[in-house]
Design an enzyme around this catalytic site. Structure first.
Site, mmCIF file in Angstrom:
data_model
loop_
_atom_site.group_PDB
_atom_site.id
_atom_site.type_symbol
_atom_site.label_atom_id
_atom_site.label_comp_id
_atom_site.label_asym_id
_atom_site.label_seq_id
_atom_site.Cartn_x
_atom_site.Cartn_y
_atom_site.Cartn_z
ATOM 1 N N ASP A 173 46.775 36.289 38.698
ATOM 2 C CA ASP A 173 46.212 36.573 39.945
ATOM 3 C C ASP A 173 47.562 36.356 40.797
ATOM 4 O O ASP A 173 47.644 35.125 41.357
ATOM 5 C CB ASP A 173 44.909 35.967 40.359
ATOM 6 C CG ASP A 173 44.586 36.641 41.657
ATOM 7 O OD1 ASP A 173 45.008 37.331 42.338
ATOM 8 O OD2 ASP A 173 43.604 35.995 42.114
ATOM 9 N N HIS B 184 47.322 37.286 43.995
ATOM 10 C CA HIS B 184 46.687 36.980 45.240
ATOM 11 C C HIS B 184 47.467 37.577 46.528
ATOM 12 O O HIS B 184 47.087 36.899 47.527
ATOM 13 C CB HIS B 184 46.300 35.769 45.369
ATOM 14 C CG HIS B 184 44.939 35.258 46.073
ATOM 15 N ND1 HIS B 184 44.711 34.838 47.209
ATOM 16 C CD2 HIS B 184 43.674 35.411 45.563
ATOM 17 C CE1 HIS B 184 43.603 34.501 47.488
ATOM 18 N NE2 HIS B 184 42.795 35.091 46.455
ATOM 19 N N GLU C 37 46.949 40.897 38.753
ATOM 20 C CA GLU C 37 45.927 41.021 39.985
ATOM 21 C C GLU C 37 46.632 41.031 41.309
ATOM 22 O O GLU C 37 47.473 39.990 41.404
ATOM 23 C CB GLU C 37 44.666 40.050 40.018
ATOM 24 C CG GLU C 37 43.838 40.375 41.079
ATOM 25 C CD GLU C 37 42.495 39.545 40.899
ATOM 26 O OE1 GLU C 37 42.106 39.238 39.652
ATOM 27 O OE2 GLU C 37 42.011 38.931 41.995
ATOM 28 N N GLU D 99 40.065 43.681 45.756
ATOM 29 C CA GLU D 99 39.040 43.020 46.513
ATOM 30 C C GLU D 99 39.271 42.956 48.053
ATOM 31 O O GLU D 99 38.268 42.447 48.600
ATOM 32 C CB GLU D 99 39.187 41.526 45.958
ATOM 33 C CG GLU D 99 40.486 40.832 46.204
ATOM 34 C CD GLU D 99 40.772 39.477 45.601
ATOM 35 O OE1 GLU D 99 40.766 39.513 44.278
ATOM 36 O OE2 GLU D 99 40.912 38.446 46.269
ATOM 37 N N ASP E 12 34.340 43.576 45.565
ATOM 38 C CA ASP E 12 33.312 42.615 45.944
ATOM 39 C C ASP E 12 32.257 42.995 46.480
ATOM 40 O O ASP E 12 32.144 43.259 47.500
ATOM 41 C CB ASP E 12 34.030 41.503 46.872
ATOM 42 C CG ASP E 12 33.273 40.106 46.880
ATOM 43 O OD1 ASP E 12 33.979 39.172 46.484
ATOM 44 O OD2 ASP E 12 32.335 40.010 47.159
ATOM 45 N N HIS F 269 35.059 41.452 41.661
ATOM 46 C CA HIS F 269 35.572 40.001 42.182
ATOM 47 C C HIS F 269 34.167 39.208 42.401
ATOM 48 O O HIS F 269 33.572 39.907 42.977
ATOM 49 C CB HIS F 269 36.232 40.509 43.449
ATOM 50 C CG HIS F 269 36.977 39.395 44.275
ATOM 51 N ND1 HIS F 269 36.727 39.229 45.613
ATOM 52 C CD2 HIS F 269 38.002 38.375 44.048
ATOM 53 C CE1 HIS F 269 37.309 38.063 46.115
ATOM 54 N NE2 HIS F 269 38.054 37.758 44.937
#
Lengths: 380, 379
Positions: free
Chosen positions: B187, B189, B214, B240, B263, B290
């Site tokens: 991830d 992020h 991700e 997400e 999410d 997520h």
């Protein structure tokens, strides 16, 4: 709860063609019903139903998505008209069972109803401008505020194109004079015109009278050409009834080939697929007007979809034939241009089996041939 | 049935806050939901408190109508606060619908498509060896899929060439520890802005056979993800940071993603997620929800995952071992890396009001990331 049997009821009545219904039974005593699209070689449909039934018996009918995937993915090759028609009917019957099991109308399983009543448009007919105008007036007097007609006279293939255009204009002019400017009037070219430029010419001559939409302006096979046509067509483009599953509808949407999406619940993959197509349409700010030339079971399934779908536009409606009405316990019909919200549980409709024993299957149904003046084969 | 009230709850779980809500009805059925904890959390609580008059007196079964109506009356595109509030309300409405029909929520979403829901577990540690150790320990508990950060924690402050070298060493150490077989995701992020840098990173770590990378680009500009996907030889997961059907459709139509990660607490809720999954399915894209927040997020994720055909895997952080588990009366524990499907009506979780009351919310934000020169970084 488990599926114990899926049977096909198929019957014929003079003038009404064939009716092909599916009834799915369970070990809980609940059964569900659905309608198979009347594809022509209707004897193929029970074979497909039986093929799917072999895989579905013993499974939980409320696992609708999984059962759909089992049938669709199990076939491996893309399923064509007969197979999808059977799958669509089975899918609708599973929604009916699930609704009955929970004692709720099907639309409550779809996020609940978003509207209080369901607007309908009526298909009007007439060989001549005067006859078409008369049918239009009659239905406006019955409360309809939206109509749909063929833009062309029934014998347009025998006419020179400029004469067909002049006649189309005369038809719409007569309708406008009969019903006034405030009624929504759409046109259905029914995928019968091969050349995109001719449809553009046709739509252009109709623009003076403000058409609501032009439906299936060209053939459905080439979604790219539909997109190109829509760039130039001046009124809304409605299409989709001849497309199968979300995948083909996505192709159409990606090509920007549609304003009003018209999936056919009895062939596109049932209510499960109708919902997914509506979601794709919603994501692209498009509206849905379900195609609905089939019988009462199809209408009722559509009404549940219509009740629950935010981006629903309007429901196609037509006169049901006596066999169709007799084949079911009840069916909602529009009043003052609107259907009421269907009542459950389930779809809120059942099959009258005796009608089928009285009217056995009399053979496959043909749309008839359409030929051009030189006897080459035309589209229908 | 009519909605009589919507109550919000705000509790600190030792790390951040959880935002819960309950929708009460005149038939005694109460639905529970959770909204995303976005950082300035009280704004979400205020939003729910202020919008509840749109729901009170209405039939909770009309979920599409209630949510559509709330979105439409707000007119301007919803941001993170409104999407979180709407998502939490959607979850509670489905909980009510399930309880009223006496079936689990997935049974109202087309039925279950699978018998259990696979999870991947987040793995952590100060050093690559520690991250590997954590994974090995989780493998003993039956987990077979993991996700970690590929970057050293101080990556913003060190030269990029050093970041790439350490990322390579980090992935090598983790693979050494866990072997070739377990599924391993990383991830980024949304912390790297430059697509060239993300691509360099991807080229270094792709040989470690990743389940996905991700959020390798910022979420604001979808073309960045599209550019990366054109070059990647590894699955690109993202989403997400997106809200609602339309933004997901932009992502999908841009050919910018292999696996979407909505999410449930801010994408718009379970109905919106179902719509998003349908569009993804037409694009041959799978869904890996997520799931970093409270336990109700896990419940919603399990119901959603169980109801779609294009599910990939669900995020999980071993929350049953954390303080946040006190806020929920039920305990869901994955077995061999899978959640068994709940069979209770509704979402299958209820709030522990005493535990929530005993843990009042604390000021929470993500803090700030900075580069070596003191300019703000992304986190």
């Amino acid at each position: 709860m488990k599926i114990t049997k899926i049977e096909t009821l198929i019957g014929s009545a003079p003038g009404a063609g064939n009716l092909v219904y599916v009834r799915t039974h369970t070990d809980a005593g609940i059964h569900g019903v659905g309608e198979v699209y009347h594809v022509g070689p209707d004897a193929a449909s029970p074979v497909w139903v039986e093929y799917f039934a072999e895989q579905l018996v013993g499974r939980d009918p409320t696992e609708i998505e999984r059962n759909w995937a089992l049938c669709y993915q199990g076939a491996r090759f893309p399923i064509g008209s007969s197979g999808l028609a059977a799958l669509s009917a089975i899918d609708v019957s599973l929604w009916d069972i699930t609704g009955k099991a929970l004692d709720k109308p099907v639309y409550e399983l779809l996020g609940g109803r978003v509207r209080d009543k369901i607007r309908a448009y009526w298909d009007i007919h007439g060989d001549t401008p005067a006859e078409l105008a008369e049918d239009a007036r009659k239905n406006v007097d019955l409360g309809y505020t939206a109509l749909k007609a063929s833009p062309l006279s029934p014998n347009w293939r025998d006419m020179r194109w400029n004469d067909a255009l002049a006649d189309a204009k005369a038809r719409f002019k007569a309708v406008r004079e009969a019903v006034g400017d405030d009624i929504d009037v759409g046109f259905d070219a029914h995928a019968a015109i091969f050349e995109p430029i001719r449809v553009l010419e046709l739509t252009d001559v109709l623009m003076e009278y403000n058409p609501w939409f032009m439906e299936e302006p060209i053939r459905m096979e080439n979604r790219h050409e539909m997109g190109k046509l829509r760039e130039k067509m001046q009124c809304a483009l409605a299409t989709g009834e001849c497309l199968y599953t979300k995948f083909e509808l996505w192709d159409l949407i990606r090509e920007k080939g549609v304003d009003i999406v018209q999936p056919e619940i009895c062939i596109v993959g049932g209510l499960t697929e109708m919902r997914k197509i509506a979601f794709m349409a919603e994501a692209h700010d498009l509206v849905v007007a379900p195609h609905n030339p089939m019988g009462p079971l199809a209408s009722m399934a559509n009404l549940h979809f219509d009740a629950a779908t935010s981006n629903f536009l309007i429901q196609e409606s037509r006169t049901l034939k006596p066999f169709e009405i007799a084949s079911v316990t009840n069916v909602n019909q529009p009043v003052d241009g609107y259907y009421s919200i269907p009542e459950g549980p389930g779809l809120g409709i059942d099959i009258v089996e005796e009608e089928f024993s009285n009217k056995p299957y009399a053979g496959s149904w043909h749309r008839g041939d359409r030929v051009n003046p030189d006897n080459s084969i035309a589209y229908i | 049935m009519k909605i009589t009230d919507i109550k919000t709850f705000h509790a600190n779980d030792g790390q951040r806050n959880n935002i819960f809500l309950e929708i009460e009805t005149d038939e005694g059925i109460t639905g529970v939901g959770e909204a995303y904890s976005i950082g300035p959390d009280s704004s979400v609580i205020s939003m729910i408190d202020e919008m509840k008059i749109w729901f009170i007196g209405q039939d909770p079964g009309r979920i599409e109508w209630l949510i559509r109506r709330a979105k439409n009356t707000m007119r301007f595109p919803l941001g993170q606060v409104a999407w979180s509030a709407i998502s939490g309300i959607d979850l509670a409405l489905w909980d009510i619908a399930g309880k009223a029909a006496r079936v689990p929520v997935y049974s109202l979403l087309g039925g279950k498509t699978r018998d259990r829901v696979r999870v991947y577990h987040g793995i952590y540690g100060d050093s690559p060896a520690k991250v590997g150790e954590h994974a090995v320990q989780l493998m003993d508990e039956g987990y077979s899929a993991f996700k970690t950060s590929p970057l050293p924690s101080n990556w913003r402050e060190i030269p990029w060439r050093q970041v790439l070298r350490e990322a390579d060493e980090r992935m090598a150490a983790i693979r050494d520890a866990i072997g070739d077989s377990p599924d391993l995701a990383v991830d980024v992020h949304v912390a790297i802005r430059e697509t060239t840098l993300s691509l360099e990173l991807a080229r270094v770590i792709t040989p470690y056979r990743l389940m996905f990378i991700e959020e390798p680009s910022r979420a604001e500009f979808i073309e960045s993800a599209a550019e990366l996907k054109r070059e990647f030889r590894v699955a690109l997961a993202t989403g997400e940071n997106l809200y609602g059907l339309h933004r997901y459709t932009e992502l999908l139509n841009a050919d910018a993603v292999d696996i979407i990660q909505p999410d449930m607490l801010c994408c718009g809720g379970l109905l919106e997620a179902k719509k998003i999954a349908a569009v993804a399915e037409a694009h041959y894209v799978t869904v890996a929800p997520h799931n970093p927040l409270g336990l109700l997020s896990t419940a919603a994720g399990v119901h959603h995952s169980a109801s779609i055909n294009n599910f990939a895997i669900l995020e999980w952080h071993g929350d049953h071992k954390k303080k946040k588990s006190e806020f929920i009366n039920e305990s869901w524990v994955p077995v061999n890396g899978y959640f068994e499907l709940p069979t209770e009506p509704g979402l299958g979780m209820t709030l522990n009001h005493e535990a929530i009351a005993a843990n009042p919310p604390a000021q929470w934000d993500r803090g700030f990331a900075t580069y070596a020169d003191g300019s703000p970084g992304f986190l």
